[in-house]
Design an enzyme around this catalytic site. Structure first.
Site, PDB file in Angstrom:
ATOM      1  N   LYS A 118       0.828  -1.215   0.000  1.00 19.95           N
ATOM      2  CA  LYS A 118       0.000   0.000   0.000  1.00 19.95           C
ATOM      3  C   LYS A 118       0.861   1.264   0.000  1.00 19.95           C
ATOM      4  O   LYS A 118       0.622   2.181  -0.765  1.00 19.95           O
ATOM      5  CB  LYS A 118      -0.922   0.055   1.227  1.00 19.95           C
ATOM      6  CG  LYS A 118      -1.992  -1.014   1.256  1.00 19.95           C
ATOM      7  CD  LYS A 118      -3.061  -0.709   2.297  1.00 19.95           C
ATOM      8  CE  LYS A 118      -2.533  -0.673   3.725  1.00 19.95           C
ATOM      9  NZ  LYS A 118      -2.012  -1.959   4.208  1.00 19.95           N
ATOM     10  N   ARG A 158      -9.715   1.380   9.334  1.00 26.17           N
ATOM     11  CA  ARG A 158      -9.244   0.017   9.572  1.00 26.17           C
ATOM     12  C   ARG A 158     -10.223  -0.764  10.429  1.00 26.17           C
ATOM     13  O   ARG A 158      -9.953  -1.924  10.743  1.00 26.17           O
ATOM     14  CB  ARG A 158      -7.914   0.080  10.309  1.00 26.17           C
ATOM     15  CG  ARG A 158      -6.695  -0.372   9.497  1.00 26.17           C
ATOM     16  CD  ARG A 158      -5.526  -0.234  10.415  1.00 26.17           C
ATOM     17  NE  ARG A 158      -4.320  -0.853  10.034  1.00 26.17           N
ATOM     18  CZ  ARG A 158      -3.308  -0.226   9.444  1.00 26.17           C
ATOM     19  NH1 ARG A 158      -3.424   1.019   9.068  1.00 26.17           N
ATOM     20  NH2 ARG A 158      -2.179  -0.865   9.225  1.00 26.17           N
ATOM     21  N   ARG A 213      11.580  -5.953   4.585  1.00 22.85           N
ATOM     22  CA  ARG A 213      11.358  -4.561   4.169  1.00 22.85           C
ATOM     23  C   ARG A 213      12.299  -3.606   4.910  1.00 22.85           C
ATOM     24  O   ARG A 213      12.514  -3.734   6.114  1.00 22.85           O
ATOM     25  CB  ARG A 213       9.901  -4.254   4.518  1.00 22.85           C
ATOM     26  CG  ARG A 213       9.381  -2.983   4.026  1.00 22.85           C
ATOM     27  CD  ARG A 213       7.886  -3.037   3.933  1.00 22.85           C
ATOM     28  NE  ARG A 213       7.205  -2.936   5.218  1.00 22.85           N
ATOM     29  CZ  ARG A 213       5.901  -2.754   5.317  1.00 22.85           C
ATOM     30  NH1 ARG A 213       5.154  -2.696   4.243  1.00 22.85           N
ATOM     31  NH2 ARG A 213       5.332  -2.671   6.492  1.00 22.85           N
ATOM     32  N   ARG A 254      11.499  -1.155  10.322  1.00 24.88           N
ATOM     33  CA  ARG A 254      10.426  -0.716  11.224  1.00 24.88           C
ATOM     34  C   ARG A 254      10.332  -1.630  12.435  1.00 24.88           C
ATOM     35  O   ARG A 254      10.406  -2.851  12.295  1.00 24.88           O
ATOM     36  CB  ARG A 254       9.090  -0.737  10.480  1.00 24.88           C
ATOM     37  CG  ARG A 254       8.763   0.569   9.821  1.00 24.88           C
ATOM     38  CD  ARG A 254       7.552   0.465   8.939  1.00 24.88           C
ATOM     39  NE  ARG A 254       6.367  -0.045   9.609  1.00 24.88           N
ATOM     40  CZ  ARG A 254       5.153  -0.033   9.064  1.00 24.88           C
ATOM     41  NH1 ARG A 254       4.981   0.457   7.848  1.00 24.88           N
ATOM     42  NH2 ARG A 254       4.117  -0.520   9.706  1.00 24.88           N
ATOM     43  N   ARG A 281      -0.367  -8.312  13.345  1.00 26.50           N
ATOM     44  CA  ARG A 281      -0.978  -7.324  12.445  1.00 26.50           C
ATOM     45  C   ARG A 281      -1.907  -8.011  11.442  1.00 26.50           C
ATOM     46  O   ARG A 281      -2.956  -7.489  11.095  1.00 26.50           O
ATOM     47  CB  ARG A 281       0.120  -6.532  11.720  1.00 26.50           C
ATOM     48  CG  ARG A 281       0.784  -5.530  12.665  1.00 26.50           C
ATOM     49  CD  ARG A 281       2.125  -5.064  12.157  1.00 26.50           C
ATOM     50  NE  ARG A 281       2.037  -4.269  10.954  1.00 26.50           N
ATOM     51  CZ  ARG A 281       3.081  -4.030  10.154  1.00 26.50           C
ATOM     52  NH1 ARG A 281       4.269  -4.543  10.432  1.00 26.50           N
ATOM     53  NH2 ARG A 281       2.931  -3.292   9.096  1.00 26.50           N
TER      54      ARG A 281
END
Ligand code: AMP
Length: 208
Positions: free
Chosen positions: A13, A88, A127, A155, A166
């Site tokens: 996203k 969300r 990532r 992160r 998550r």
């Protein structure tokens, strides 16, 4: 154009929204980025959000809704916006609906970027982001140039444990938005599996 992006964590996203917003020249409103900025500044909201974020849980609806309400009151939103990571939950979607009605604004589309769970963990754990440019890389799928490797950030919620939480939060709390927006005839499904350019092309197609 007024758009919402929905999809599991790691669906791409952030990358795709950055591409689309520069193409469409509209503000990219990412609640995750807003929370990360608050964490960095050490604000009370940042301290609160960090706890939930590191555990892979959602920040409370009231906090998020208040933050988005304030953001949508800013001037640049007049030319449209792309909401990334909000809503969300169903209460967030209902609050947004009310807020847009107050502002006399209508949504153009809700994009659902679909990626199967088994691909997500691999995508997220590899990532890395470049704090100087904001560019997101992947150690295997989109390797960064070696000269910037030392400055890349991982992160704190991109660990395998946090990713699994998550994903659970996504299925339990966010996936109910799919029928919510389907009922409003707003949902457009886009396959998020493939190269970044392939996915961008599908998105442009879905919006044209
Ligand atoms: P993201 O960058 O969109 O993956 O968001 C990172 C984290 O910020 C999430 O795992 C949540 O802890 C928090 N967050 C971002 N947006 C929301 C939201 N709309 N509602 C609740 N928590 C959020």
């Amino acid at each position: 154009m007024r758009l919402i992006f929905v999809g599991p964590p790691g669906a791409g996203k952030g990358t795709q929204c950055a591409r689309l917003t520069s193409r469409l020249d509209i503000p990219h409103i990412s609640t995750g980025d807003m929370f990360r900025a608050a964490v960095k500044r050490g604000t009370p909201m940042g301290v609160l959000a960090k706890k939930a974020m590191d555990a892979g849980e959602l920040v409370g609806d009231d906090i998020v809704i208040g933050m988005v309400r304030e953001r949508l009151g800013e001037e640049d939103v007049q030319r449209g916006f792309l909401l990334d990571g909000f809503p969300r939950t169903i209460p967030q979607a209902e609050a947004l609906e009310q807020l847009l009605a107050e502002l006399s604004l209508k949504l153009d589309a809700v994009i659902l970027l679909e990626v199967p769970d088994d691909l997500i963990v691999e995508r997220i754990v590899g990532r890395r982001s470049d704090p100087e440019t904001g560019r997101i890389y992947h150690l295997k799928f989109d390797p960064p140039p070696p000269e910037i490797a030392d400055r890349l950030k991982h992160r704190s919620d991109d660990t395998e444990d946090a990713v699994r939480s998550r994903l659970k939060a996504y299925h339990d709390q966010t996936a109910p938005l799919i029928p919510f927006y389907e009922q409003r005839d707003a949902l457009r499904r886009v396959d998020g599996v493939g190269s970044m350019d392939e996915v961008t092309a599908r998105l442009v197609d879905a919006l044209s």
